[in-house]
Design an enzyme around this catalytic site. Sequence first.
Site: not given
Length: 167
Positions: A19, A22, A24-26, A137
Amino acid sequence: MNTNPQKSQKTKIKILFVCLGNICRSPAAEGIMRHIVEVKGCSHRIVVDSAGIGSWHVGQLPDYRMRSHGARHGYDFNSRARQFSVEDFLKFDYIVGMDEENMRDIQRKARNNSDKSKIICMADYLSRHPHHHEIPDPYYGSDKDFELVIDLLEDACEQLFIALSNF
Protein backbone atom coordinates in the site's frame (compact mmCIF):
# COMPACT_ATOMS: atom_id res chain seq x y z
CA MET A 1 -1.45 -8.18 -15.29
CA ASN A 2 -1.82 -11.65 -13.80
CA THR A 3 -5.08 -11.71 -11.81
CA ASN A 4 -5.24 -15.45 -11.32
CA PRO A 5 -2.31 -17.02 -9.46
CA GLN A 6 -1.01 -20.09 -11.25
CA LYS A 7 0.48 -23.26 -9.86
CA SER A 8 4.02 -22.81 -8.66
CA GLN A 9 6.89 -25.24 -9.02
CA LYS A 10 8.39 -23.88 -5.80
CA THR A 11 7.83 -25.38 -2.39
CA LYS A 12 6.76 -22.03 -0.95
CA ILE A 13 4.58 -19.27 -2.29
CA LYS A 14 5.76 -15.80 -1.27
CA ILE A 15 3.25 -12.95 -1.23
CA LEU A 16 3.98 -9.25 -0.68
CA PHE A 17 1.10 -6.88 0.09
CA VAL A 18 1.76 -3.25 -0.88
CA CYS A 19 0.00 0.00 0.00
CA LEU A 20 1.11 3.62 0.15
CA GLY A 21 2.88 3.84 3.52
CA ASN A 22 2.77 0.29 4.93
CA ILE A 23 0.96 1.34 8.10
CA CYS A 24 -2.71 0.56 7.37
CA ARG A 25 -3.84 -1.69 4.53
CA SER A 26 -0.79 -3.77 3.66
CA PRO A 27 0.16 -4.70 7.24
CA ALA A 28 -3.50 -5.54 7.87
CA ALA A 29 -3.55 -7.76 4.77
CA GLU A 30 -0.30 -9.36 5.94
CA GLY A 31 -1.74 -10.05 9.40
CA ILE A 32 -5.06 -11.37 8.11
CA MET A 33 -3.40 -13.61 5.52
CA ARG A 34 -0.86 -14.85 8.05
CA HIS A 35 -3.77 -15.76 10.37
CA ILE A 36 -5.59 -17.63 7.58
CA VAL A 37 -2.40 -19.46 6.57
CA GLU A 38 -1.71 -20.50 10.18
CA VAL A 39 -5.29 -21.63 10.85
CA LYS A 40 -5.25 -23.70 7.64
CA GLY A 41 -1.89 -25.25 8.59
CA CYS A 42 -0.07 -23.86 5.55
CA SER A 43 2.66 -21.76 7.18
CA HIS A 44 5.24 -24.10 5.66
CA ARG A 45 3.91 -23.37 2.14
CA ILE A 46 2.87 -19.71 2.13
CA VAL A 47 5.01 -16.78 3.29
CA VAL A 48 3.54 -13.27 3.63
CA ASP A 49 5.06 -9.83 4.06
CA SER A 50 4.12 -6.21 3.39
CA ALA A 51 5.71 -2.99 2.19
CA GLY A 52 4.84 0.58 1.29
CA ILE A 53 5.46 2.62 -1.83
CA GLY A 54 6.88 5.49 0.23
CA SER A 55 9.51 5.60 2.94
CA TRP A 56 7.70 7.94 5.37
CA HIS A 57 6.98 5.29 8.00
CA VAL A 58 9.93 2.88 7.66
CA GLY A 59 10.50 1.08 10.96
CA GLN A 60 7.16 2.06 12.48
CA LEU A 61 4.40 -0.23 13.65
CA PRO A 62 1.07 -0.03 11.81
CA ASP A 63 -1.18 2.92 12.63
CA TYR A 64 -2.57 2.55 16.15
CA ARG A 65 -6.16 2.66 14.83
CA MET A 66 -5.51 -0.27 12.48
CA ARG A 67 -3.84 -2.24 15.29
CA SER A 68 -6.78 -1.49 17.59
CA HIS A 69 -9.42 -2.50 15.05
CA GLY A 70 -7.41 -5.57 14.11
CA ALA A 71 -7.17 -6.63 17.76
CA ARG A 72 -10.97 -6.44 18.03
CA HIS A 73 -11.11 -9.02 15.24
CA GLY A 74 -8.47 -11.23 16.84
CA TYR A 75 -5.52 -10.12 14.70
CA ASP A 76 -2.09 -8.96 15.73
CA PHE A 77 -0.84 -6.36 13.26
CA ASN A 78 2.72 -5.94 14.49
CA SER A 79 4.99 -5.84 11.45
CA ARG A 80 7.37 -2.93 10.98
CA ALA A 81 6.94 -0.70 7.93
CA ARG A 82 9.42 -0.99 5.10
CA GLN A 83 9.62 0.44 1.61
CA PHE A 84 8.89 -1.60 -1.51
CA SER A 85 11.95 -2.08 -3.73
CA VAL A 86 12.75 -3.53 -7.14
CA GLU A 87 14.49 -6.44 -5.37
CA ASP A 88 11.07 -7.52 -4.06
CA PHE A 89 10.29 -8.81 -7.56
CA LEU A 90 13.10 -11.33 -7.09
CA LYS A 91 11.97 -12.39 -3.60
CA PHE A 92 8.20 -12.72 -4.09
CA ASP A 93 5.91 -14.69 -6.37
CA TYR A 94 3.01 -12.23 -6.03
CA ILE A 95 3.06 -8.48 -5.43
CA VAL A 96 -0.44 -7.44 -4.32
CA GLY A 97 -1.49 -3.79 -4.67
CA MET A 98 -4.34 -2.26 -2.69
CA ASP A 99 -5.55 0.46 -5.08
CA GLU A 100 -5.00 1.75 -8.61
CA GLU A 101 -2.34 4.25 -7.54
CA ASN A 102 -0.38 1.50 -5.76
CA MET A 103 -0.74 -0.72 -8.81
CA ARG A 104 0.64 2.01 -11.11
CA ASP A 105 3.57 2.65 -8.74
CA ILE A 106 4.41 -1.06 -8.56
CA GLN A 107 4.14 -1.45 -12.34
CA ARG A 108 6.51 1.50 -12.86
CA LYS A 109 9.14 -0.35 -10.81
CA ALA A 110 8.73 -3.57 -12.81
CA ARG A 111 11.82 -4.21 -14.92
CA ASN A 112 10.32 -6.70 -17.36
CA ASN A 113 7.30 -8.85 -18.20
CA SER A 114 8.26 -11.41 -15.57
CA ASP A 115 8.04 -8.71 -12.87
CA LYS A 116 4.75 -7.42 -14.31
CA SER A 117 3.25 -10.94 -14.28
CA LYS A 118 3.65 -11.04 -10.48
CA ILE A 119 1.49 -7.95 -9.88
CA ILE A 120 -2.09 -8.57 -8.81
CA CYS A 121 -4.84 -6.37 -7.38
CA MET A 122 -6.25 -7.22 -3.95
CA ALA A 123 -9.75 -6.10 -4.97
CA ASP A 124 -9.81 -8.72 -7.74
CA TYR A 125 -10.32 -11.29 -4.97
CA LEU A 126 -13.33 -9.65 -3.36
CA SER A 127 -16.34 -11.97 -3.43
CA ARG A 128 -18.78 -10.35 -1.01
CA HIS A 129 -18.19 -6.72 -2.05
CA PRO A 130 -18.94 -6.40 -5.77
CA HIS A 131 -19.06 -2.58 -5.71
CA HIS A 132 -15.51 -2.16 -4.39
CA HIS A 133 -12.79 -1.97 -7.01
CA GLU A 134 -9.99 -1.21 -4.58
CA ILE A 135 -9.14 -1.39 -0.90
CA PRO A 136 -9.59 2.25 0.17
CA ASP A 137 -7.03 3.99 2.35
CA PRO A 138 -8.60 4.53 5.81
CA TYR A 139 -5.81 6.82 7.09
CA TYR A 140 -7.82 10.06 6.94
CA GLY A 141 -11.10 8.33 7.74
CA SER A 142 -13.11 7.27 10.75
CA ASP A 143 -13.45 4.03 12.71
CA LYS A 144 -16.02 2.97 10.12
CA ASP A 145 -13.37 3.21 7.38
CA PHE A 146 -10.91 1.02 9.31
CA GLU A 147 -13.65 -1.56 9.90
CA LEU A 148 -14.54 -1.55 6.21
CA VAL A 149 -10.91 -2.16 5.24
CA ILE A 150 -10.66 -5.12 7.62
CA ASP A 151 -13.91 -6.56 6.25
CA LEU A 152 -12.70 -6.14 2.65
CA LEU A 153 -9.31 -7.65 3.44
CA GLU A 154 -10.83 -10.64 5.23
CA ASP A 155 -12.91 -11.35 2.14
CA ALA A 156 -10.09 -10.84 -0.37
CA CYS A 157 -7.47 -12.73 1.66
CA GLU A 158 -9.77 -15.72 2.05
CA GLN A 159 -10.38 -15.81 -1.71
CA LEU A 160 -6.70 -15.32 -2.50
CA PHE A 161 -5.84 -18.16 -0.13
CA ILE A 162 -8.32 -20.42 -1.95
CA ALA A 163 -6.74 -19.51 -5.30
CA LEU A 164 -3.24 -20.18 -3.96
CA SER A 165 -4.17 -23.44 -2.27
CA ASN A 166 -4.87 -24.95 -5.67
CA PHE A 167 -1.16 -25.02 -6.53
